[in-house]
Structure formats: structure tokens, C-alpha cells
Scaffold this active site. Structure first.
Site, PDB file in Angstrom:
ATOM      1  N   GLU A  55      -9.984  -9.048  13.610  1.00  0.00           N
ATOM      2  CA  GLU A  55      -9.878  -7.406  13.534  1.00  0.00           C
ATOM      3  C   GLU A  55     -10.900  -7.517  15.156  1.00  0.00           C
ATOM      4  O   GLU A  55     -10.914  -6.530  16.056  1.00  0.00           O
ATOM      5  CB  GLU A  55     -10.843  -6.722  12.962  1.00  0.00           C
ATOM      6  CG  GLU A  55      -9.739  -6.617  11.474  1.00  0.00           C
ATOM      7  CD  GLU A  55     -10.050  -5.846  10.655  1.00  0.00           C
ATOM      8  OE1 GLU A  55     -11.098  -4.764  10.831  1.00  0.00           O
ATOM      9  OE2 GLU A  55      -9.491  -6.239   9.324  1.00  0.00           O
ATOM     10  N   GLU A  79      -5.633   2.433  -2.649  1.00  0.00           N
ATOM     11  CA  GLU A  79      -6.510   1.203  -2.124  1.00  0.00           C
ATOM     12  C   GLU A  79      -6.522   1.044  -3.691  1.00  0.00           C
ATOM     13  O   GLU A  79      -7.301   2.065  -4.612  1.00  0.00           O
ATOM     14  CB  GLU A  79      -7.325   1.532  -1.297  1.00  0.00           C
ATOM     15  CG  GLU A  79      -7.110   1.582   0.547  1.00  0.00           C
ATOM     16  CD  GLU A  79      -6.652  -0.159   0.628  1.00  0.00           C
ATOM     17  OE1 GLU A  79      -6.204  -0.704  -0.427  1.00  0.00           O
ATOM     18  OE2 GLU A  79      -6.046  -0.407   1.691  1.00  0.00           O
ATOM     19  N   HIS A  83      -7.703  -9.502   2.964  1.00  0.00           N
ATOM     20  CA  HIS A  83      -6.120  -9.939   2.294  1.00  0.00           C
ATOM     21  C   HIS A  83      -6.470 -10.894   2.225  1.00  0.00           C
ATOM     22  O   HIS A  83      -6.277 -11.796   3.417  1.00  0.00           O
ATOM     23  CB  HIS A  83      -5.283  -8.986   2.005  1.00  0.00           C
ATOM     24  CG  HIS A  83      -5.603  -7.205   1.984  1.00  0.00           C
ATOM     25  ND1 HIS A  83      -5.909  -6.523   3.284  1.00  0.00           N
ATOM     26  CD2 HIS A  83      -5.943  -6.969   0.697  1.00  0.00           C
ATOM     27  CE1 HIS A  83      -5.457  -5.485   2.341  1.00  0.00           C
ATOM     28  NE2 HIS A  83      -5.482  -5.523   0.910  1.00  0.00           N
ATOM     29  N   TYR A 143     -12.279  -1.060  -7.046  1.00  0.00           N
ATOM     30  CA  TYR A 143     -12.508   0.388  -6.318  1.00  0.00           C
ATOM     31  C   TYR A 143     -11.045   1.092  -6.028  1.00  0.00           C
ATOM     32  O   TYR A 143     -10.455  -0.179  -5.808  1.00  0.00           O
ATOM     33  CB  TYR A 143     -13.621   0.488  -5.339  1.00  0.00           C
ATOM     34  CG  TYR A 143     -12.548   0.354  -4.202  1.00  0.00           C
ATOM     35  CD1 TYR A 143     -11.650   1.180  -3.229  1.00  0.00           C
ATOM     36  CD2 TYR A 143     -12.788  -1.301  -3.227  1.00  0.00           C
ATOM     37  CE1 TYR A 143     -11.052   1.505  -1.749  1.00  0.00           C
ATOM     38  CE2 TYR A 143     -11.505  -1.176  -2.831  1.00  0.00           C
ATOM     39  CZ  TYR A 143     -11.099  -0.212  -1.707  1.00  0.00           C
ATOM     40  OH  TYR A 143     -10.071  -0.836  -0.293  1.00  0.00           O
ATOM     41  N   TRP A 181     -14.997   3.164   0.301  1.00  0.00           N
ATOM     42  CA  TRP A 181     -15.585   1.692  -0.419  1.00  0.00           C
ATOM     43  C   TRP A 181     -16.510   1.500   0.379  1.00  0.00           C
ATOM     44  O   TRP A 181     -17.735   0.555  -0.571  1.00  0.00           O
ATOM     45  CB  TRP A 181     -14.669   0.618   0.555  1.00  0.00           C
ATOM     46  CG  TRP A 181     -13.841   0.324   1.723  1.00  0.00           C
ATOM     47  CD1 TRP A 181     -14.745  -0.079   2.989  1.00  0.00           C
ATOM     48  CD2 TRP A 181     -12.531   0.687   2.528  1.00  0.00           C
ATOM     49  NE1 TRP A 181     -13.767  -0.537   3.701  1.00  0.00           N
ATOM     50  CE2 TRP A 181     -13.185   0.464   3.472  1.00  0.00           C
ATOM     51  CE3 TRP A 181     -11.873   2.023   1.592  1.00  0.00           C
ATOM     52  CZ2 TRP A 181     -12.351   0.747   4.618  1.00  0.00           C
ATOM     53  CZ3 TRP A 181     -11.096   2.595   2.345  1.00  0.00           C
ATOM     54  CH2 TRP A 181     -11.155   1.548   4.213  1.00  0.00           C
ATOM     55  N   HIS A 187      -5.077  -5.786  -6.600  1.00  0.00           N
ATOM     56  CA  HIS A 187      -4.579  -6.631  -5.412  1.00  0.00           C
ATOM     57  C   HIS A 187      -6.448  -7.343  -4.726  1.00  0.00           C
ATOM     58  O   HIS A 187      -7.332  -6.286  -4.987  1.00  0.00           O
ATOM     59  CB  HIS A 187      -3.535  -6.665  -4.079  1.00  0.00           C
ATOM     60  CG  HIS A 187      -4.032  -5.956  -2.907  1.00  0.00           C
ATOM     61  ND1 HIS A 187      -3.791  -4.393  -3.695  1.00  0.00           N
ATOM     62  CD2 HIS A 187      -4.871  -5.263  -2.152  1.00  0.00           C
ATOM     63  CE1 HIS A 187      -4.140  -4.245  -2.544  1.00  0.00           C
ATOM     64  NE2 HIS A 187      -4.738  -4.631  -1.848  1.00  0.00           N
ATOM     65  N   CYS A 198     -12.462  -5.544   6.913  1.00  0.00           N
ATOM     66  CA  CYS A 198     -12.239  -5.991   5.202  1.00  0.00           C
ATOM     67  C   CYS A 198     -10.892  -6.753   5.817  1.00  0.00           C
ATOM     68  O   CYS A 198     -10.171  -6.692   6.636  1.00  0.00           O
ATOM     69  CB  CYS A 198     -11.341  -4.831   4.722  1.00  0.00           C
ATOM     70  SG  CYS A 198     -12.988  -3.693   4.319  1.00  0.00           S
ATOM     71  N   GLU A 227      -8.237  -2.573  -5.605  1.00  0.00           N
ATOM     72  CA  GLU A 227      -9.293  -3.727  -5.188  1.00  0.00           C
ATOM     73  C   GLU A 227      -9.816  -4.399  -5.943  1.00  0.00           C
ATOM     74  O   GLU A 227     -10.713  -3.248  -6.170  1.00  0.00           O
ATOM     75  CB  GLU A 227      -8.986  -3.743  -3.443  1.00  0.00           C
ATOM     76  CG  GLU A 227      -7.518  -3.418  -2.449  1.00  0.00           C
ATOM     77  CD  GLU A 227      -8.244  -3.584  -1.001  1.00  0.00           C
ATOM     78  OE1 GLU A 227      -7.002  -3.494  -0.180  1.00  0.00           O
ATOM     79  OE2 GLU A 227      -9.875  -3.151  -0.953  1.00  0.00           O
ATOM     80  N   HIS A 239       0.837  -1.453  -0.222  1.00  0.00           N
ATOM     81  CA  HIS A 239       0.008   0.147  -0.322  1.00  0.00           C
ATOM     82  C   HIS A 239       1.117   1.528   0.166  1.00  0.00           C
ATOM     83  O   HIS A 239       2.181   1.578   0.986  1.00  0.00           O
ATOM     84  CB  HIS A 239      -1.326  -0.220   0.774  1.00  0.00           C
ATOM     85  CG  HIS A 239      -1.829  -0.942   0.590  1.00  0.00           C
ATOM     86  ND1 HIS A 239      -1.831  -2.630   1.212  1.00  0.00           N
ATOM     87  CD2 HIS A 239      -3.377  -0.878   0.760  1.00  0.00           C
ATOM     88  CE1 HIS A 239      -2.619  -3.402   1.354  1.00  0.00           C
ATOM     89  NE2 HIS A 239      -3.749  -2.272   0.578  1.00  0.00           N
TER      90      HIS A 239
END
Length: 189
Positions: free
Chosen positions: A98, A125, A80, A115, A172, A43, A78, A127, A36
Site C-alpha cells: 500500500e 465491514e 487481511h 468492529y 475503524w 473475517h 489495513c 472484522e 465484502h
């Protein structure tokens, strides 16, 4: 103090993200801590909206120490998926990490969400980010390095707040709620 230069020193495992071609095909991996930047490559990621038994949706305010969008209100969480990790497993893992909560079986509601957004600091960002919903299987106990605050709200109240003050929310989340498929799902709860 541990000497990290010795071969026996313990190091935290590197968390990797899956890099994507424009068509969504995986083309490699990168260290999440380094990917980032002001020129973030495309990604794979995901977003998840959590609901409770009363039909309320969880919103979280990102920790002030986050690199991108610190202190901004957003969806529940969110993440990955790691290389080779299923999206479902990634959603379960990040919910525990989280928010300290187990989540029910995730349902993909926006499989093609994508986005690109630039934070005030210039960090990008970029993604392909399928959007999921799931049920929280308990009360969240957020990790303070990830989440500063959290609130359960009625879906219609979140839609109204995002419409009235989009600048107070992650880009997002604003884009996701602008999609008629997700807005309809929120309106039906």
C-alpha cells in the site's frame, strides 16, 4: 488481447481472507474480492498505525476507487492476513504494497479490536482486527490505487481532528482512537 478462457492464460492469484466464527476461530476462507458485500461475514484483518522518527503518525486518504469508504481519511494502512500467513508477515507485506515502505517490527496495541460498520453504499465491514503500531523505515511512496493522499501529523492533532469531525474519518479509526489504550499511547508520544 489475452484469451482468459484458455488453460495457459495467466490469471492473477486470488487473494483470500480468513473467515471466523463468533469466538474468533477460523472456519474457512473466501475470495477477498467477493467477501465484502451488504452481508459481509466475520473475517480476520488488521490495522497499523505508522510513526516516524519525529513521533508523528501517518494518516492516509483512501483512494477514490476503493469499494468501501473511498476518499476517507484513516490510519496508515489495513489489510487481511492470507490463510496460513502470520500477522507480522501480513503487516510487513501490506506496508510494502500500500505504502511502498518497509516497516519495523509491529507491536500489537489492541489485540481484541473488533468492529462492524456499514459504508454509505451499504457495503459492510465485519472484522476482528488487531491494531498494531510500527515505525516507518523510510518515506512512503503510496500505490495510488490504494492511497490518494498521505500526511504525517502529530498524534495529538489527529486525536483532536477525529474528536471534532469523526465523520471525516474511517469508522475503524474513530473507534480505535476512542479506546483508552490507544488514546493513551498517542497522548504519550
Amino acid at each position: 488481447m489475452t484469451d482468459l478462457s484458455t488453460p495457459t492464460a495467466r490469471r492473477a492469484p486470488v487473494e483470500e481472507v480468513v473467515l471466523l466464527a463468533e469466538d474468533g476461530t477460523a472456519v474457512g476462507t473466501a475470495d477477498k474480492a467477493l467477501v465484502h458485500t451488504r452481508d459481509t461475514p466475520l473475517h480476520l484483518a488488521f490495522s497499523c498505525h505508522l510513526f516516524d522518527d519525529a513521533g508523528r503518525v501517518l494518516v492516509t486518504r483512501r483512494a477514490l476507487t476503493k469499494i468501501t469508504w473511498p476518499g476517507v481519511w484513516t490510519n496508515a494502512f489495513c489489510g487481511h492476513p492470507a490463510p496460513g500467513e502470520s500477522m507480522t508477515d501480513a503487516v510487513h507485506r501490506r506496508g510494502r504494497h500500500e505504502l511502498g515502505v518497509a516497516v519495523g517490527e509491529p507491536v500489537v496495541v489492541l489485540p481484541d479490536f473488533r468492529y462492524r460498520a456499514v459504508d454509505a453504499s451499504g457495503i459492510v465491514e465485519n472484522e476482528i482486527c488487531p491494531v498494531h503500531t510500527a515505525r516507518a523505515l523510510g518515506e512512503p511512496r503510496p500505490d495510488p490505487t490504494e492511497v490518494a493522499e498521505h500526511r504525517w501529523v502529530r498524534p495529538e492533532d489527529l486525536l483532536a481532528a477525529v474528536t471534532a469531525a469523526p465523520w471525516a474519518f474511517s469508522p475503524w479509526l474513530v473507534d480505535q482512537l476512542a479506546d483508552p489504550r490507544l488514546a493513551e499511547l498517542f497522548a504519550s508520544r
